[in-house]
Enzyme design. Structure first.
Site, PDB file in Angstrom:
ATOM      1  CB  CYS A  38      78.785  -8.923 -97.970  1.00 31.26           C
ATOM      2  SG  CYS A  38      78.594  -9.013 -96.195  1.00 31.26           S
ATOM      3  CE  LYS A  71      78.341  -6.746 -93.781  1.00 29.85           C
ATOM      4  NZ  LYS A  71      79.035  -6.189 -94.960  1.00 29.85           N
ATOM      5  CG  ASP A 115      82.511  -5.665 -95.214  1.00 29.95           C
ATOM      6  OD1 ASP A 115      82.487  -6.099 -96.380  1.00 29.95           O
ATOM      7  OD2 ASP A 115      81.490  -5.335 -94.597  1.00 29.95           O
ATOM      8  CG  ASP A 116      83.698  -4.631 -99.497  1.00 34.04           C
ATOM      9  OD1 ASP A 116      83.207  -5.773 -99.499  1.00 34.04           O
ATOM     10  OD2 ASP A 116      83.043  -3.608 -99.773  1.00 34.04           O
ATOM     11  CG  ASN A 136      83.281  -9.285-100.703  1.00 30.10           C
ATOM     12  OD1 ASN A 136      82.275  -9.294 -99.985  1.00 30.10           O
ATOM     13  ND2 ASN A 136      83.943  -8.170-100.955  1.00 30.10           N
ATOM     14  CG  HIS A 178      74.908  -8.235 -94.590  1.00 31.82           C
ATOM     15  ND1 HIS A 178      75.750  -7.939 -95.647  1.00 31.82           N
ATOM     16  CD2 HIS A 178      73.668  -7.831 -94.983  1.00 31.82           C
ATOM     17  CE1 HIS A 178      75.066  -7.383 -96.612  1.00 31.82           C
ATOM     18  NE2 HIS A 178      73.790  -7.298 -96.244  1.00 31.82           N
ATOM     19  CG  HIS A 192      81.410  -2.188 -96.966  1.00 29.88           C
ATOM     20  ND1 HIS A 192      80.670  -1.119 -97.433  1.00 29.88           N
ATOM     21  CD2 HIS A 192      80.845  -3.300 -97.513  1.00 29.88           C
ATOM     22  CE1 HIS A 192      79.708  -1.558 -98.221  1.00 29.88           C
ATOM     23  NE2 HIS A 192      79.789  -2.886 -98.300  1.00 29.88           N
TER      24      HIS A 192
END
Length: 537
Positions: free
Chosen positions: A67, A121, A28-29, A276, A123, A212
């Site tokens: 995301c 996750k 994530d990120d 991302n 989402h 994240h």
């Protein structure tokens, strides 16, 4: 009749046995420059680097800029504009989700006999049970429903409220309170692997919280001893970020080792991808790096949409070389189905293309163009066709349109850590680790630079579209829109065609019923209950 049924059952079992396993790991990120195999050296990522070395790093791979759109693209094989998921993310009190009309990756795989598990996750919508993982093709889920959580207390703070968000299936997993969440995910993934019946194909998705940021009071958290091991990093926020990243890398090594112990790795596909681009210092309270790329998460510059990723499998013939073919996150659905032996030709109305032959045999590119996004609420759009990229409009009024570090390349790269890692030992047991010299040559080739003998040409995408030769100028330094009007015109026309097929964004205003204060400080599937809150079952 009875004999015919037995024959059908035997055939189905035989097919299931021959299908390979698939492990999808989503960071994530994670930024372009947050991994060693892209040139960063001051935060070791030995397990990620080992799998990249013995697999195929994806050099021209793209994701959505933020995301929820990216995860929607991954699950459906469709650009977010074709599912209404193109604008922003799903918030904890928002009554929407990935449309139920969309068939998603685990549902396809279940039809092929796969056991499907999600760790981490989601989402993609949680306001009603029907939008949740167990009702969308996953056999099990341990993790959270919203966009982020604190790494230890597993709460999410957003929109002036906060609540607990950690579930085992539909039930709150309060028993895991205080445990570092990356370790929780790793232990659960290993538990799934160890309990799996090897005669059935496995699909395991590990969707990490790392890297994240969490809640504003302490956004970057990792175990103290891990953070302390990075005392060489002077910036305290980047030091804590290093701890988060190190635990992510450790998780990848432990999961890979577990697959090897169970004998599953020799017939497995391991995909690693960010959702991302990265989040540099000052943005979202984080400290990632997309160096030397331009922009950040939630922008359409390369730093927002060019993803760190690799594919790994003993079944890849052209291992240990960069994949230079253009690829987008929508391609994973058809590519994984192709790898699994599914009928990709039966897929209808998707934007993804089957890249398995291109990846496994280093064949010709399966795609020559890709849409980065069209977001009319932000007023931005971007598309790449062949070597040209056109960007029109911006986010944050251009505040994050620059280049952000750190470079992280000032220290010598410790390649011995890579070859001593758990992932390297697992790969070496299958005879897949290349010579160190070969990997270092790959790493050099994957390390992007921004040097140019020509002067920069400024770009102000809020005023006029910008055009870049993205192959020669990955750092987006020279806006060639005035020099190449014909190319700019072709890409603008392609954007217009794509916009004509776009659905309206399905974003919704926060629903007061979703406030976790009404539910004992818990984010829940509030749409399934009355208007006044209550206890959660």
């Amino acid at each position: 009749m009875w004999r015919a049924a037995v024959v059908v059952m035997v055939v189905e079992v035989a097919v299931a046995v021959t299908r390979p396993h698939i492990v999808l790991i989503v960071a994530d990120d994670l930024g372009w420059n947050d991994v060693g195999f892209h040139g960063m050296s001051h935060i070791p990522t030995p397990n990620l680097d080992a799998l990249a070395a013995s697999g195929r790093p994806l050099q021209r791979y793209y994701v959505a800029p933020v995301c929820t759109p990216s995860r929607a693209a991954l699950m459906t094989g469709k650009y977010p504009i074709h599912t209404g998921m193109q604008h922003s993310v799903i918030y904890g009190m928002e009554p929407r989700g990935l449309p139920l009309s969309e068939k998603i990756l685990p549902q396809y795989l279940k039809e092929l006999g796969y056991k499907t598990h999600l760790v981490g996750k989601w989402h993609l919508g949680h306001f009603k049970r029907e939008y949740l993982p167990l009702n969308r093709g996953f056999d099990s889920h341990l993790g959270f429903w919203t966009g982020k959580i604190d790494m230890y207390d597993h709460t999410n703070m957003e929109h002036d409220t906060w609540g607990h968000d950690f579930r085992r299936g539909f039930s709150n997993a309060y028993d895991l309170f205080g445990r570092y969440v990356t370790d929780v995910y790793t232990d659960e993934a290993i538990k799934v692997i160890e309990a799996h019946n090897a005669s059935c194909p496995l699909f395991l998705m590990v969707a990490h919280s790392a890297v994240h940021s969490g809640n504003p009071n302490q956004p970057i958290r990792a175990p103290d001893d891990t953070v302390d091991s990075f005392r060489n990093i002077s910036d305290p926020r980047r030091q804590r970020f290093a701890g988060v990243l190190a635990k992510l890398d450790e998780s990848v090594g432990r999961v890979t080792a577990a697959l090897q112990r169970r004998g599953l790795l020799r017939r497995a596909l391991v995909v690693f991808t960010t959702d991302n681009g990265g989040v540099p210092q000052g943005f979202n309270d984080n400290a990632g790096s997309n160096y030397p790329l331009r922009g950040t998460k939630n922008t359409l510059w390369e730093g927002g949409v060019r993803g760190a990723a690799f594919v790994w499998s003993p079944l890849i013939e052209s291992r240990s070389r960069l994949a230079m073919q253009k690829m987008h996150i929508v391609d994973w659905l058809p590519t994984m189905l192709s790898f699994a032996g599914g009928n990709v030709s039966a897929l209808a109305d998707i934007d993804g293309v089957d890249q398995w032959a291109a990846l496994a045999q280093d064949g010709p590119a399966a795609r020559h163009s890709l849409l980065h996004n069209i977001d009319d609420d932000y007023g931005n759009a971007a598309i790449t066709v062949d070597d040209w990229k056109l960007l029109n409009g911006t986010t944050y009024n251009g505040t994050w349109d620059g280049w952000y570090g750190p470079a992280g390349r000032e220290r010598p790269y410790n390649v011995s850590l890579v070859y001593d890692s758990e992932a390297a030992r697992a790969a070496a047991a299958l005879g897949l680790m290349p010579a160190q010299e070969h990997y270092l040559e790959m790493r050099d080739a994957a390390t992007l630079t921004c040097k140019s003998d020509l002067p920069p040409i400024k770009c102000q995408p809020s005023s006029a579209p910008c055009l870049f030769n993205i192959k020669e100028d990955p750092c987006e330094l020279r806006n060639l829109a005035d020099e190449q009007p014909a190319a700019a015109g072709r890409l603008l026309a392609a954007l217009r065609r794509a916009r004509a097929s776009a659905l309206a964004p399905n974003n919704a205003a926060d629903d007061p019923r979703g406030d976790p204060r009404l539910w004992g400080r818990v984010y829940t599937n509030f749409g399934d209950y009355g208007s006044s809150g209550g206890s959660i079952k």
